[in-house]
Write an enzyme that holds these catalytic residues in place. Structure first.
Site, PDB file in Angstrom:
ATOM      1  N   GLU A 189      -3.251   9.270  31.393  1.00 19.55           N
ATOM      2  CA  GLU A 189      -3.564   8.375  30.270  1.00 19.55           C
ATOM      3  C   GLU A 189      -4.344   7.177  30.796  1.00 19.55           C
ATOM      4  O   GLU A 189      -4.066   6.668  31.872  1.00 19.55           O
ATOM      5  CB  GLU A 189      -2.234   7.950  29.621  1.00 19.55           C
ATOM      6  CG  GLU A 189      -2.268   6.706  28.756  1.00 19.55           C
ATOM      7  CD  GLU A 189      -3.121   6.844  27.511  1.00 19.55           C
ATOM      8  OE1 GLU A 189      -3.061   7.887  26.845  1.00 19.55           O
ATOM      9  OE2 GLU A 189      -3.883   5.893  27.227  1.00 19.55           O
TER      10      GLU A 189
ATOM     11  N   CYS B  25       0.865  -1.174   0.000  1.00 17.63           N
ATOM     12  CA  CYS B  25       0.000   0.000   0.000  1.00 17.63           C
ATOM     13  C   CYS B  25       0.904   1.227   0.000  1.00 17.63           C
ATOM     14  O   CYS B  25       1.907   1.269   0.706  1.00 17.63           O
ATOM     15  CB  CYS B  25      -0.889  -0.022   1.241  1.00 17.63           C
ATOM     16  SG  CYS B  25      -1.829   1.487   1.448  1.00 17.63           S
TER      17      CYS B  25
ATOM     18  N   ASP C  85      -4.566  16.027  23.995  1.00 18.34           N
ATOM     19  CA  ASP C  85      -4.503  15.331  22.711  1.00 18.34           C
ATOM     20  C   ASP C  85      -5.457  14.142  22.732  1.00 18.34           C
ATOM     21  O   ASP C  85      -5.026  12.988  22.721  1.00 18.34           O
ATOM     22  CB  ASP C  85      -3.043  14.878  22.491  1.00 18.34           C
ATOM     23  CG  ASP C  85      -2.819  14.251  21.131  1.00 18.34           C
ATOM     24  OD1 ASP C  85      -3.709  14.345  20.272  1.00 18.34           O
ATOM     25  OD2 ASP C  85      -1.737  13.661  20.925  1.00 18.34           O
TER      26      ASP C  85
ATOM     27  N   TYR D   1      -4.268  12.868  28.021  1.00 19.56           N
ATOM     28  CA  TYR D   1      -4.334  11.868  26.950  1.00 19.56           C
ATOM     29  C   TYR D   1      -2.912  11.652  26.421  1.00 19.56           C
ATOM     30  O   TYR D   1      -2.654  11.753  25.227  1.00 19.56           O
ATOM     31  CB  TYR D   1      -5.263  12.321  25.819  1.00 19.56           C
ATOM     32  CG  TYR D   1      -6.633  12.758  26.285  1.00 19.56           C
ATOM     33  CD1 TYR D   1      -7.668  11.840  26.391  1.00 19.56           C
ATOM     34  CD2 TYR D   1      -6.883  14.092  26.639  1.00 19.56           C
ATOM     35  CE1 TYR D   1      -8.932  12.242  26.822  1.00 19.56           C
ATOM     36  CE2 TYR D   1      -8.139  14.495  27.073  1.00 19.56           C
ATOM     37  CZ  TYR D   1      -9.160  13.565  27.159  1.00 19.56           C
ATOM     38  OH  TYR D   1     -10.396  13.960  27.587  1.00 19.56           O
TER      39      TYR D   1
ATOM     40  N   GLN E 286       2.017   7.643  17.520  1.00 19.97           N
ATOM     41  CA  GLN E 286       1.594   8.306  16.283  1.00 19.97           C
ATOM     42  C   GLN E 286       2.082   7.525  15.064  1.00 19.97           C
ATOM     43  O   GLN E 286       3.209   7.034  15.068  1.00 19.97           O
ATOM     44  CB  GLN E 286       2.163   9.728  16.231  1.00 19.97           C
ATOM     45  CG  GLN E 286       1.682  10.628  17.367  1.00 19.97           C
ATOM     46  CD  GLN E 286       0.253  11.114  17.184  1.00 19.97           C
ATOM     47  OE1 GLN E 286      -0.399  10.824  16.164  1.00 19.97           O
ATOM     48  NE2 GLN E 286      -0.260  11.817  18.173  1.00 19.97           N
TER      49      GLN E 286
ATOM     50  N   CYS F 274      -7.262  15.217  16.429  1.00 20.47           N
ATOM     51  CA  CYS F 274      -7.211  14.416  15.196  1.00 20.47           C
ATOM     52  C   CYS F 274      -8.588  14.337  14.545  1.00 20.47           C
ATOM     53  O   CYS F 274      -8.802  13.551  13.643  1.00 20.47           O
ATOM     54  CB  CYS F 274      -6.651  13.023  15.487  1.00 20.47           C
ATOM     55  SG  CYS F 274      -7.548  12.153  16.770  1.00 20.47           S
TER      56      CYS F 274
HETATM   57  N1  SAH Z   1      -0.475  12.315  23.171  1.00 22.70           N
HETATM   58  C1  SAH Z   1      -0.162  10.990  22.741  1.00 22.70           C
HETATM   59  C2  SAH Z   1      -1.393  10.086  22.529  1.00 22.70           C
HETATM   60  C3  SAH Z   1      -2.570  10.680  21.807  1.00 22.70           C
HETATM   61  S1  SAH Z   1      -3.801   9.504  21.302  1.00 22.70           S
HETATM   62  C4  SAH Z   1       0.690  11.022  21.511  1.00 22.70           C
HETATM   63  O1  SAH Z   1       0.834  12.042  20.854  1.00 22.70           O
HETATM   64  O2  SAH Z   1       1.281   9.986  21.187  1.00 22.70           O
HETATM   65  C5  SAH Z   1      -5.004   9.612  22.523  1.00 22.70           C
HETATM   66  C6  SAH Z   1      -4.696   8.867  23.784  1.00 22.70           C
HETATM   67  O3  SAH Z   1      -5.787   9.083  24.673  1.00 22.70           O
HETATM   68  C7  SAH Z   1      -4.556   7.352  23.659  1.00 22.70           C
HETATM   69  O4  SAH Z   1      -3.323   6.954  24.203  1.00 22.70           O
HETATM   70  C8  SAH Z   1      -5.718   6.779  24.478  1.00 22.70           C
HETATM   71  O5  SAH Z   1      -5.387   5.581  25.160  1.00 22.70           O
HETATM   72  C9  SAH Z   1      -5.967   7.903  25.453  1.00 22.70           C
HETATM   73  N2  SAH Z   1      -7.321   7.988  26.029  1.00 22.70           N
HETATM   74  C10 SAH Z   1      -8.507   7.684  25.449  1.00 22.70           C
HETATM   75  N3  SAH Z   1      -9.527   7.980  26.258  1.00 22.70           N
HETATM   76  C11 SAH Z   1      -8.995   8.489  27.389  1.00 22.70           C
HETATM   77  C12 SAH Z   1      -9.548   8.985  28.621  1.00 22.70           C
HETATM   78  N4  SAH Z   1     -10.860   9.014  28.810  1.00 22.70           N
HETATM   79  N5  SAH Z   1      -8.698   9.438  29.560  1.00 22.70           N
HETATM   80  C13 SAH Z   1      -7.356   9.429  29.363  1.00 22.70           C
HETATM   81  N6  SAH Z   1      -6.780   8.968  28.233  1.00 22.70           N
HETATM   82  C14 SAH Z   1      -7.577   8.496  27.261  1.00 22.70           C
END
Ligand code: SAH
Length: 377
Positions: A244, A70, A292, A223, A194, A319
């Protein structure tokens, strides 16, 4: 669609959603928008002649569309998936059949480290035993010496989740590492990372620029996944608190802080909303919130707690423009003003787009003025 046109479309979409709140600086695209995905997943099955096939589910079905390569996926990862499929008959391994429950191999997940070159292969099996395991590992490594770790993941439930709970490392360390913005990160099979490492650096740099930390701030990284953003900004903050939900990701985050010798960061496993409520109850003071959330956006509980704790700045990394719009509406109604925004194309050749927005707390006077003006009207 031509790549330039994709960028214009995405920019237009984000600009429209942000229009009531702030201007969009523009969209940052990729110079080479191909083969960027560092994580590749293939579902395995059989065709009508019982030959192994691998690929992706057709949208909203469990019919497998065979895919050997892909244009947005890491090419080594695609090649490894094809090799595994070709090796199956000689090891008498059959792909799992969702209807009958026969067979073993359900999915293969490959994660690659852009900078480190490390490669993790996750074999998702319906039951824990891989026949002639050692020979299988040997044969796969012979074809692909670039593989650094192989993990068996057992998923025996009838679910559309790819990965199950149980894991067994059969080669290497069970995780890979990668470098982002000068820091090293550990990535295990189930933790979030990511998928576009080139644009992730662009995205994080923008978030840093918007946060404009001076070294005196208490920062919440909500997050936080494996702690990437918090660790990257930790040099410029007094203290960082990451929260998280996913326990594996939190474990990785703590390890990542250690690997990078970051001492002013702490990670908590909790729902971001519940956690902020607890912080508020304890009278904690926060200067900057970096958030995030997943595509579904943030929760009202979280946003309400942010508004009450009133950090000077909120940097929202999103996102999904739709849920970003919804959450912006909430925060701008609670004393925040969106000042700057930029879109980053993390997902070329898909409909998705990432946005970073910087919000500032309106000064008390300004909020009072608005209230009195409203009162008069
Ligand atoms: N900031 C990180 C991850 C972003 S993705 C980066 O840039 O790599 C979003 C993240 O939110 C995921 O890891 C997911 O597990 C987490 N997440 C989802 N719902 C959540 C909640 N209710 N409370 C805390 N974290 C959560």
């Amino acid at each position: 669609m031509d790549y330039e046109e994709q960028l214009r479309e995405k920019e237009k979409q984000v600009r429209k959603i942000l229009a009531p709140y702030c201007k969009l600086e523009g969209i940052v695209g990729m110079e080479q928008p191909l083969f960027y995905r560092n994580k590749v997943h293939a579902v395995f099955g059989e065709d009508q002649k019982h030959r192994a096939i691998s690929g992706i589910y057709e949208e909203r079905t469990h019919r497998i569309v065979p895919v050997d390569g892909c244009l947005i996926e890491n090419q080594k990862a695609d090649a490894i998936i094809v090799s595994i499929r070709e090796m199956l008959p000689s090891f008498k391994i059959r792909p799992y059949n969702e209807d009958t429950g026969y067979g073993l191999l359900r999915h293969v997940l490959i994660r690659t480290g852009q900078t480190s070159g490390q490669i993790m292969v996750v074999l998702v099996l319906a039951s824990p035993i891989l026949p002639s395991k050692n020979n299988f590992v040997k044969a796969l490594l012979k074809r692909h010496p670039e593989i650094t770790t192989i993990v068996i993941n057992v998923n025996n439930r009838s679910t559309s989740m790819v990965l199950g709970e149980k894991e067994q490392v059969i080669y290497g360390k069970g995780y890979i590492e990668d470098t982002l913005c000068g820091k090293v990160f550990r990535i295990s099979p189930r933790s979030f990372y990511q998928v576009n490492p080139v644009q992730t650096e662009v995205l994080y740099a923008k978030a840093m620029e918007y946060a404009a930390l001076t070294g005196k701030e208490t920062v919440v990284d909500a997050y936080c996944g494996t702690g990437t953003i918090g660790i990257i900004v930790s040099d410029k903050a007094k203290q960082v608190i990451g929260v998280e939900l996913n326990a594996d990701a939190v474990r990785d985050a703590r390890n990542n802080a250690k690997i990078n010798q970051v001492r002013n960061i702490q990670f908590y496993q909790n729902d971001a909303g519940c956690f902020l409520l607890e912080m508020e109850a304890q009278g904690a003071k926060v200067d900057v919130v970096l958030m995030d959330p997943p595509r579904s956006g943030s929760s009202e509980e979280f946003l309400a707690a942010v508004a009450r704790m009133a950090p000077e700045k909120v940097v929202y990394i999103s996102c999904n423009p739709e849920t970003l719009g919804r959450d912006l509406k909430y925060l701008t109604g609670k004393g925040y003003r969106a000042e700057k925004a930029v879109a980053v194309d993390m997902f070329p050749f898909t409909g998705h787009v990432e946005t970073v927005v910087m919000m500032k707390k309106e000064s008390v006077n300004l909020v009072q003025n608005i209230n009195t003006t409203r009162g008069r009207i």
